[in-house]
Design a protein around this motif. Structure first.
Motif, PDB file in Angstrom:
ATOM      1  N   LEU A  22       0.839  -1.207   0.000  1.00  0.00           N
ATOM      2  CA  LEU A  22       0.000   0.000   0.000  1.00  0.00           C
ATOM      3  C   LEU A  22       0.870   1.250   0.000  1.00  0.00           C
ATOM      4  CD1 LEU A  22      -2.731  -1.000   2.629  1.00  0.00           C
ATOM      5  CD2 LEU A  22      -2.806  -1.250   0.138  1.00  0.00           C
ATOM      6  N   LEU A  23       1.947   1.227   0.788  1.00  0.00           N
ATOM      7  CA  LEU A  23       2.852   2.372   0.807  1.00  0.00           C
ATOM      8  C   LEU A  23       3.523   2.564  -0.551  1.00  0.00           C
ATOM      9  CD1 LEU A  23       4.353   4.654   2.225  1.00  0.00           C
ATOM     10  CD2 LEU A  23       5.976   2.971   3.122  1.00  0.00           C
ATOM     11  N   ALA A  24       3.893   1.479  -1.202  1.00  0.00           N
ATOM     12  CA  ALA A  24       4.516   1.581  -2.529  1.00  0.00           C
ATOM     13  C   ALA A  24       3.567   2.263  -3.511  1.00  0.00           C
ATOM     14  CB  ALA A  24       4.904   0.196  -3.026  1.00  0.00           C
ATOM     15  N   ASP A  25       2.284   1.904  -3.472  1.00  0.00           N
ATOM     16  CA  ASP A  25       1.294   2.552  -4.345  1.00  0.00           C
ATOM     17  C   ASP A  25       1.168   4.034  -4.001  1.00  0.00           C
ATOM     18  OD1 ASP A  25       0.828   0.131  -5.559  1.00  0.00           O
ATOM     19  OD2 ASP A  25      -0.990  -0.315  -4.397  1.00  0.00           O
ATOM     20  N   GLU A  26       1.180   4.334  -2.701  1.00  0.00           N
ATOM     21  CA  GLU A  26       1.052   5.732  -2.294  1.00  0.00           C
ATOM     22  C   GLU A  26       2.249   6.546  -2.771  1.00  0.00           C
ATOM     23  OE1 GLU A  26      -0.181   7.797   1.868  1.00  0.00           O
ATOM     24  OE2 GLU A  26       1.814   6.871   1.864  1.00  0.00           O
ATOM     25  N   LEU A  27       3.464   5.994  -2.619  1.00  0.00           N
ATOM     26  CA  LEU A  27       4.666   6.716  -3.044  1.00  0.00           C
ATOM     27  C   LEU A  27       4.667   6.950  -4.547  1.00  0.00           C
ATOM     28  CD1 LEU A  27       7.368   4.946  -0.844  1.00  0.00           C
ATOM     29  CD2 LEU A  27       6.293   7.168  -0.457  1.00  0.00           C
ATOM     30  N   THR A  28       4.196   5.967  -5.295  1.00  0.00           N
ATOM     31  CA  THR A  28       4.105   6.135  -6.751  1.00  0.00           C
ATOM     32  C   THR A  28       3.160   7.279  -7.094  1.00  0.00           C
ATOM     33  OG1 THR A  28       4.580   3.790  -7.100  1.00  0.00           O
ATOM     34  CG2 THR A  28       3.515   4.982  -8.911  1.00  0.00           C
ATOM     35  N   ALA A  29       2.024   7.323  -6.386  1.00  0.00           N
ATOM     36  CA  ALA A  29       1.062   8.392  -6.634  1.00  0.00           C
ATOM     37  C   ALA A  29       1.605   9.761  -6.240  1.00  0.00           C
ATOM     38  CB  ALA A  29      -0.232   8.108  -5.878  1.00  0.00           C
ATOM     39  N   LEU A  30       2.527   9.771  -5.281  1.00  0.00           N
ATOM     40  CA  LEU A  30       3.109  11.042  -4.823  1.00  0.00           C
ATOM     41  C   LEU A  30       4.299  11.481  -5.669  1.00  0.00           C
ATOM     42  CD1 LEU A  30       2.935  10.510  -0.952  1.00  0.00           C
ATOM     43  CD2 LEU A  30       1.566  12.112  -2.318  1.00  0.00           C
ATOM     44  N   GLY A  31       4.668  10.695  -6.670  1.00  0.00           N
ATOM     45  CA  GLY A  31       5.697  11.130  -7.602  1.00  0.00           C
ATOM     46  C   GLY A  31       6.995  10.365  -7.577  1.00  0.00           C
ATOM     47  N   GLU A  33       9.881   8.044  -8.671  1.00  0.00           N
ATOM     48  CA  GLU A  33      10.290   7.589  -9.989  1.00  0.00           C
ATOM     49  C   GLU A  33      10.413   6.067 -10.033  1.00  0.00           C
ATOM     50  OE1 GLU A  33      13.880   9.620 -10.912  1.00  0.00           O
ATOM     51  OE2 GLU A  33      13.010  11.621 -10.699  1.00  0.00           O
ATOM     52  N   GLN A  34      10.731   5.486  -8.896  1.00  0.00           N
ATOM     53  CA  GLN A  34      10.908   4.045  -8.834  1.00  0.00           C
ATOM     54  C   GLN A  34      10.720   3.609  -7.389  1.00  0.00           C
ATOM     55  OE1 GLN A  34      14.701   2.737 -10.239  1.00  0.00           O
ATOM     56  NE2 GLN A  34      14.110   0.579 -10.402  1.00  0.00           N
ATOM     57  N   VAL A  35      10.062   2.467  -7.165  1.00  0.00           N
ATOM     58  CA  VAL A  35       9.868   1.967  -5.803  1.00  0.00           C
ATOM     59  C   VAL A  35      10.285   0.505  -5.745  1.00  0.00           C
ATOM     60  CG1 VAL A  35       7.983   3.573  -5.270  1.00  0.00           C
ATOM     61  CG2 VAL A  35       7.460   1.329  -6.240  1.00  0.00           C
ATOM     62  N   LYS A  36      10.732   0.094  -4.557  1.00  0.00           N
ATOM     63  CA  LYS A  36      11.098  -1.290  -4.308  1.00  0.00           C
ATOM     64  C   LYS A  36      10.653  -1.653  -2.899  1.00  0.00           C
ATOM     65  CE  LYS A  36      15.008  -4.506  -4.081  1.00  0.00           C
ATOM     66  NZ  LYS A  36      16.497  -4.637  -4.168  1.00  0.00           N
ATOM     67  N   ILE A  37       9.794  -2.646  -2.818  1.00  0.00           N
ATOM     68  CA  ILE A  37       9.241  -3.047  -1.526  1.00  0.00           C
ATOM     69  C   ILE A  37      10.284  -3.810  -0.721  1.00  0.00           C
ATOM     70  CG2 ILE A  37       7.513  -4.521  -0.397  1.00  0.00           C
ATOM     71  CD1 ILE A  37       5.619  -3.858  -2.704  1.00  0.00           C
ATOM     72  N   GLY A  38      10.459  -3.406   0.548  1.00  0.00           N
ATOM     73  CA  GLY A  38      11.374  -4.088   1.463  1.00  0.00           C
ATOM     74  C   GLY A  38      10.634  -4.580   2.684  1.00  0.00           C
ATOM     75  N   HIS A  39      11.385  -4.921   3.713  1.00  0.00           N
ATOM     76  CA  HIS A  39      10.784  -5.368   4.965  1.00  0.00           C
ATOM     77  C   HIS A  39      10.433  -4.158   5.821  1.00  0.00           C
ATOM     78  CE1 HIS A  39      10.033  -7.745   8.559  1.00  0.00           C
ATOM     79  NE2 HIS A  39      10.836  -6.943   9.230  1.00  0.00           N
ATOM     80  N   GLY A  41       8.970  -1.456   5.035  1.00  0.00           N
ATOM     81  CA  GLY A  41       9.255  -0.189   4.392  1.00  0.00           C
ATOM     82  C   GLY A  41       9.432  -0.328   2.897  1.00  0.00           C
ATOM     83  N   VAL A  42       9.606   0.810   2.233  1.00  0.00           N
ATOM     84  CA  VAL A  42       9.728   0.855   0.778  1.00  0.00           C
ATOM     85  C   VAL A  42      10.866   1.794   0.403  1.00  0.00           C
ATOM     86  CG1 VAL A  42       8.581   1.445  -1.384  1.00  0.00           C
ATOM     87  CG2 VAL A  42       7.265   0.411   0.484  1.00  0.00           C
ATOM     88  N   GLN A  43      11.740   1.332  -0.500  1.00  0.00           N
ATOM     89  CA  GLN A  43      12.767   2.194  -1.072  1.00  0.00           C
ATOM     90  C   GLN A  43      12.168   2.932  -2.268  1.00  0.00           C
ATOM     91  OE1 GLN A  43      16.334   0.047  -1.998  1.00  0.00           O
ATOM     92  NE2 GLN A  43      16.394  -0.991  -0.014  1.00  0.00           N
ATOM     93  N   ALA A  44      12.543   4.181  -2.400  1.00  0.00           N
ATOM     94  CA  ALA A  44      12.000   4.983  -3.499  1.00  0.00           C
ATOM     95  C   ALA A  44      13.055   5.962  -3.974  1.00  0.00           C
ATOM     96  CB  ALA A  44      10.747   5.737  -3.047  1.00  0.00           C
ATOM     97  N   SER A  45      12.964   6.330  -5.247  1.00  0.00           N
ATOM     98  CA  SER A  45      13.847   7.355  -5.796  1.00  0.00           C
ATOM     99  C   SER A  45      13.003   8.559  -6.191  1.00  0.00           C
ATOM    100  CB  SER A  45      14.618   6.817  -7.011  1.00  0.00           C
ATOM    101  OG  SER A  45      13.725   6.379  -8.012  1.00  0.00           O
ATOM    102  N   GLY A  46      13.542   9.741  -5.942  1.00  0.00           N
ATOM    103  CA  GLY A  46      12.838  10.971  -6.259  1.00  0.00           C
ATOM    104  C   GLY A  46      13.597  12.149  -5.694  1.00  0.00           C
TER     105      GLY A  46
END
Length: 714
Positions: A22-31, A33-39, A41-46
């Motif tokens: 769910l957090l990965a989807d939210e981060l994508t919606a917030l802009g 550029e790339q997400v990776k689901i972890g334990h 938490g979620v890694q994201a670039s932006g």
């Protein structure tokens, strides 16, 4: 830190376990550029704008970490290289403050506290070599450095959220709330609230049938009214970080305020309603106002077909969601009224409603009598929970008969046999049933107006579901046949225990009650421990001690909660020494003395915390009566050697006889069913087998419940 806010950056956003998608989807919606689901938490670039936007708007994240370096970290040398690759003076002033949070371990660092100190020193060394001074440590630092080690890899970053992102600011910081805000939001998303918000429904209602905690309704309102969680917090971004862009942050906050204003203009589309007890509704109103929400949007009244306005009777749409309480020490029969009432209430909602229930994973959701559509696994702190969603609110047909007639008849038969004992009033704590019928493998003990029910682990040949059904049927039967309140039944599963495992704490309810026995008051606890603090099968021997203690010096070894000691003291003993390894149970024993109005004179009543075996070997006092009831087996961490009653009883008895007066009596008992008294004891001392006399009326079905001998000098 470079001033270019459009520079690509790497982030890690923490969240409760199991809501990472769910957090990965939210981060994508917030802009992102790339997400990776972890334990967790979620890694994201932006870029920095994305990071600030997420900290302002994320409803699911707990922390926001700007990743500064990632690489090898299997030992101190590799981790040191990674730390020194970071230009720390771009993030904090040489005379600033910092704090280090350290997670994981490697070949050299096995302790997180040491790891945090070591990282702090590495950063300080870099500053000292280049600036001649170093940042200091503070609980309110300019920056928080986060170091994570996992399988030889390391990541180092700065937590840019000054306050935890799950906090919104409307909860009382000193009060306990059973549900964090971001977990409540995850439940709302799983339950379909955002889908309803995006629908073309003219009016939407969010309803909490129990009204506590307030989190579901408030988080649902913030989502509906497009209010950014970051606007409610007093502090969100680490403003003393040298890379902080105050202009960008204020620009984003201004945009969020405009969206909030627009959302409030659409407020008439929504109704937020709650039912529940007055205290829950009062807390809800307090938190609602603290969140800055319009009081007119909250209708703290029951909601059903009769509760809807006339304009909503046709085509009413909404979501009912609640946090259903559960306590594993409470029986299903006690929970049934709450769960059944909730199921009936939800089933009465208009056809346009669907529902969700958040509860402990062990909760008997079937008692709601509803068909759930999906279940989702969630983690609330360390407690595994589930969210059940209900697309259609229809109730099942109930089983025709939940009353176990054969069990009821057997208990009535047992009570007729015990009628003389009960009529005498010897005690209001006794056994009424002990697996008399194999299909109902439980032991039922009465303690005043409470029942303590122990479920024996069923044989592997019995289907688990069948065993569960029989247990529930038994629990439905007991209140009627024994005339007790359903919520006065405590259920535990009984498994074979070793040593003092049966004494270990099971819960944290801290509830106790008082029972009486031959004129003595005794404190029992039915909830917090596997055993209750009173062994019912020893009742005759406690009475024997009371009758024979007048003017005697008494020793109670492995005294547990001191019931034997109390009986001896009430019987007129001139001195009573109670020995046990547990401070908890010695405190309990003292409570029992206070209950009976016995002043704790230090030379008359002593409570000795010690390994009873070792203490006995050193003892030089002499006693007229000794009560010895050791565990079958013990390998407590506080004991140097393992104790085995069959192997060690000869030495134990001889040490007791050494300090027993010539005309004294040693009462030796244990509950090891295959125990055999060594012939050497019978050869050396006068031994009287007292097993039959020591068996109370309510344990006649189980003559092997314990063994008991009276041992005297020849």
């Amino acid at each position: 830190m470079p001033s270019d806010t459009a520079q690509p950056l790497q982030w890690f956003f923490a969240c409760p376990q199991f809501i990472e998608p769910l957090l990965a989807d939210e981060l994508t919606a917030l802009g992102a550029e790339q997400v990776k689901i972890g334990h967790a938490g979620v890694q994201a670039s932006g870029d920095l704008r994305f990071g600030y936007t997420t900290m302002l708007w994320s409803r699911l994240a707990s922390r926001a970490t700007l990743q500064l370096a990632q690489g090898y970290g299997k030992d101190q040398a590799e981790l040191q290289t990674l730390i020194h690759s970071i230009p720390w003076d771009q993030h904090v002033h040489p005379d600033g403050t910092l704090k280090v949070r350290f997670f994981g371990r490697n070949d050299d660092i096995r302790n997180t506290q040491f790891g945090a100190q070591w990282v702090k020193d590495q950063i300080g060394d870099q500053f000292r070599s280049s600036h001649g001074e170093r940042p200091s440590v503070s609980d309110n630092p300019d920056i928080v450095v986060a170091v994570n080690l996992h399988k030889g890899n390391a990541s180092i970053g700065i937590e840019l959220n000054q306050q935890s992102l799950h906090q919104r600011g409307y909860h009382d910081p000193d009060a306990h709330y059973p549900l964090r805000e971001n977990l409540a939001t995850a439940a709302l998303i799983r339950a379909g609230w955002p889908v309803l918000l995006a629908s073309d429904a003219a009016h939407l209602t969010l309803f909490d049938p129990l009204g506590a905690p307030s989190t579901f309704l408030i988080e649902g309102a913030l989502m509906a009214l497009d209010i950014a969680p970051g606007l409610l917090r007093g502090r969100t971004v680490t403003s003393r970080w040298l890379g902080h862009d105050a202009t960008l942050w204020e620009t984003l906050r201004d945009a969020a305020r405009q969206r909030q204003a627009a959302g409030l203009e659409r407020a008439s589309r929504y109704t937020f309603s709650a039912a529940g007890n007055p205290a829950a509704l009062l807390n809800l109103r307090t938190d609602w106002q603290a969140a800055g929400l319009l009081p007119s949007l909250l209708l703290p009244a029951p909601l059903g077909r009769e509760g809807l306005g006339k304009e909503e009777e046709n085509g009413a749409t909404g979501l009912a969601i609640t946090h259903l309480p559960y306590d594993e020490t409470t029986t299903n029969v006690a929970l049934q009224p709450i769960y059944t009432a909730l199921g009936e209430q939800l089933a009465s909602l208009p056809p346009g409603f669907h529902a969700a229930i958040f509860t402990d994973a062990k909760a008997p959701i079937a008692l709601t009598n509803l068909f759930y559509s999906k279940e989702y696994r969630l983690l609330n702190g360390e407690t595994e929970c589930k969210l059940y969603t209900f697309d259609k609110l229809e109730q099942k047909e109930r089983a025709a008969n939940l009353f176990a007639e054969d069990l009821a008849n057997r208990i009535k038969k047992n009570l007729r046999k015990l009628k003389p004992f009960i009529k005498r009033g010897d005690s209001n704590a006794y056994r009424v049933y002990d697996a008399d019928i194999p299909e109902y493998a439980i032991a039922v003990d009465r303690y005043a107006d409470w029942l303590h029910v122990q479920e024996y682990a069923p044989p592997k040949t019995i289907d688990e579901k069948v065993a569960q059904q029989r247990l529930e049927q038994a629990l439905m039967t007991l209140p009627e046949v024994l005339e007790v309140r359903p919520d006065h039944i405590v259920l535990k599963q009984r498994k074979q225990q070793k040593g003092r495992n049966q004494y270990e704490k099971q819960g944290r309810a801290e509830q106790s009650l008082t029972v009486t026995e031959h004129g003595v008051k005794l404190k029992v606890n039915l909830i917090d421990y596997l055993d209750t603090g009173l062994f019912l099968d020893h009742r005759p021997m406690r009475r024997w001690m009371q009758q024979h203690a007048a003017g005697k010096s008494v020793l109670n070894l492995f005294c547990y909660t001191g019931a034997v000691s109390i009986h001896a003291a009430v019987g007129g003993a001139k001195r009573v020494d109670s020995v046990d390894m547990s401070a908890t149970y010695l405190d309990w024993a003292e409570d029992n003395f206070h209950l009976n109005g016995l002043a704790l004179e230090p030379y008359k009543y002593r409570f000795i915390q010690a390994n009873a075996v070792e203490w006995l070997e050193r003892c030089r006092s002499r006693y007229d009566l000794i009560f010895l009831d050791p565990p079958t087996f013990s390998n407590s961490k506080r004991m140097e050697d393992v104790f085995d009653v069959q192997r060690d009883h000869v030495e134990l008895i001889r040490n007791c006889m050494r300090i027993l007066e010539q005309d004294g009596v040693l009462v030796f008992s244990n509950n090891f069913r295959r125990f055999k008294l060594d012939l050497m004891i019978e050869a050396d001392y006068q031994v009287q087998d007292y097993r039959i006399q020591s068996l109370p009326e309510d344990f006649q079905r189980d003559p092997k419940i314990h063994g008991c001998w009276l041992i005297r000098h020849r």
